[in-house]
Design a protein around this motif. Structure first.
Motif, short mmCIF file in Angstrom:
data_model
loop_
_atom_site.label_atom_id
_atom_site.label_comp_id
_atom_site.label_asym_id
_atom_site.label_seq_id
_atom_site.Cartn_x
_atom_site.Cartn_y
_atom_site.Cartn_z
N ALA A 92 46.27 27.25 36.89
CA ALA A 92 45.91 28.26 35.90
C ALA A 92 46.97 28.47 34.83
N GLY A 93 48.23 28.65 35.22
CA GLY A 93 49.27 28.96 34.26
C GLY A 93 49.13 30.39 33.75
N ALA A 94 49.79 30.67 32.63
CA ALA A 94 49.75 32.02 32.06
C ALA A 94 48.40 32.29 31.42
N GLY A 95 47.87 33.49 31.63
CA GLY A 95 46.60 33.83 31.02
C GLY A 95 46.04 35.14 31.50
N SER A 96 44.83 35.44 31.04
CA SER A 96 44.16 36.68 31.43
C SER A 96 42.66 36.53 31.24
N PHE A 97 41.90 37.02 32.24
CA PHE A 97 40.43 37.03 32.15
C PHE A 97 39.93 38.13 33.07
N GLN A 98 39.07 38.99 32.55
CA GLN A 98 38.55 40.12 33.31
C GLN A 98 39.70 40.96 33.90
N GLY A 99 40.80 41.03 33.17
CA GLY A 99 41.95 41.79 33.62
C GLY A 99 42.78 41.10 34.68
N ILE A 100 42.42 39.87 35.04
CA ILE A 100 43.13 39.11 36.08
C ILE A 100 44.18 38.24 35.39
N THR A 101 45.44 38.43 35.76
CA THR A 101 46.53 37.66 35.16
C THR A 101 47.21 36.72 36.14
N ALA A 102 47.00 36.92 37.44
CA ALA A 102 47.59 36.03 38.45
C ALA A 102 46.58 34.96 38.80
N GLY A 103 46.38 34.03 37.88
CA GLY A 103 45.30 33.05 38.03
C GLY A 103 45.41 32.16 39.24
N ASN A 104 46.61 31.66 39.53
CA ASN A 104 46.76 30.76 40.66
C ASN A 104 46.47 31.44 41.99
N SER A 105 46.74 32.74 42.06
CA SER A 105 46.52 33.48 43.31
C SER A 105 45.12 34.08 43.41
N SER A 106 44.40 34.11 42.28
CA SER A 106 43.13 34.84 42.24
C SER A 106 41.91 33.96 42.00
N PHE A 107 42.10 32.79 41.38
CA PHE A 107 40.98 31.92 41.04
C PHE A 107 41.01 30.63 41.85
N ILE A 108 39.86 30.22 42.35
CA ILE A 108 39.70 28.87 42.89
C ILE A 108 39.53 27.93 41.70
N GLY A 109 40.34 26.89 41.66
CA GLY A 109 40.28 25.94 40.55
C GLY A 109 39.41 24.74 40.86
N ILE A 110 38.53 24.40 39.92
CA ILE A 110 37.70 23.19 40.03
C ILE A 110 38.07 22.28 38.87
#
Length: 259
Positions: A92-110
């Protein structure tokens, strides 16, 4: 010790998707995930030959500047989901979506196999169908709607840092939402469809013995109708010799080679 995303294969298989588990995936990751809040969609941007999943080893081992695993899932051109890791991944790296900024910990990456160039459009219909259904299956499992599916280009900061995936995310989310609501979504007639008489065969499942014998006769092992370790190894060798991903799964592409 296995990480927390060990539910991924079953969730995808229950959605009718083709799944290949990469050895060691259960214990692979940069520590465990936090609470999973959504899915982040990527394309690999791997140049060169348009093979099914040439980026798989890179997703597992990483780059010189970034250690693998680089995503939990790889998505091949034939719609196969490769399970890369059950832990946190650097995607994920640095970013923000739906108030979520900890992408690597919060999003499953495809990471879906695509060069990202104009010469790699449109995407294969079977791959896009699997992309929609896989994202929907994951979101349903974690209790989230399609609004928690983001493109890397939407999440990444500063804006414009990333351009993947190369398709429009709004219609993508609309299709995911329709699937979540139970609407029937079908591929166009031109998409590859596996014949009903040729089921997907793989090691570790209850397989059609007669179909396994056909495969065994082609790959040169005793035709006993059991998809055991020797048959798995022979199928992988056959796939390698024919220039396709050696995942050991006999799906539409491998059946086409078997004839």
């Amino acid at each position: 010790m296995a990480y927390s995303l060990t539910w991924l294969p079953k969730v995808l298989q229950d959605a009718g998707l083709k799944v290949s588990e990469c050895p060691g995936w259960e214990t692979r990751g940069h520590g465990d995930m936090g609470k999973v809040l959504g899915v982040l969609c990527h394309h690999t941007a791997t140049p060169g030959k348009k093979a099914n999943m040439p980026t798989l080893d890179l997703l597992i081992t990483g780059r010189s500047d970034l250690a693998g695993p680089l995503s939990q899932l790889g998505l091949g051109r034939d719609g196969t989901y490769y399970i890369v890791a059950a832990g946190r991944c650097y995607h994920a790296g640095a970013g923000s979506f739906q108030g979520i900024t900890a992408g690597n910990s919060s999003f499953i990456g495809i990471e879906a196999e695509n060069t990202g160039g104009s010469d790699d459009r449109p995407w294969p219909e079977v791959q896009m169908d699997a992309y929609h259904r896989g994202v929907a299956a994951i979101l349903k499992h974690i209790g989230k709607g399609a609004e928690f599916c983001a493109g890397h280009k939407e999440y990444a900061l500063p804006m414009g840092r990333k351009t993947d995936p190369s398709f429009d995310m709004d219609p993508f989310r609309a299709t995911v939402s329709a699937i979540l609501q139970g609407d029937t979504i079908t591929m166009q007639a031109s998409a590859p469809v596996q014949p009903a008489t040729r089921p997907t065969l793989r090691h570790g499942l209850e397989n059609d013995a007669a179909m396994v014998k056909l495969v065994q006769a082609k790959v040169g092992v005793p035709a006993d109708g059991v998809f055991g370790p020797n048959t798995l190894a022979a199928v992988r060798d056959f796939q390698t010799a024919n220039g396709v991903t050696a995942d050991g799964i006999v799906g539409p592409q491998t059946w086409g080679l078997i004839g």
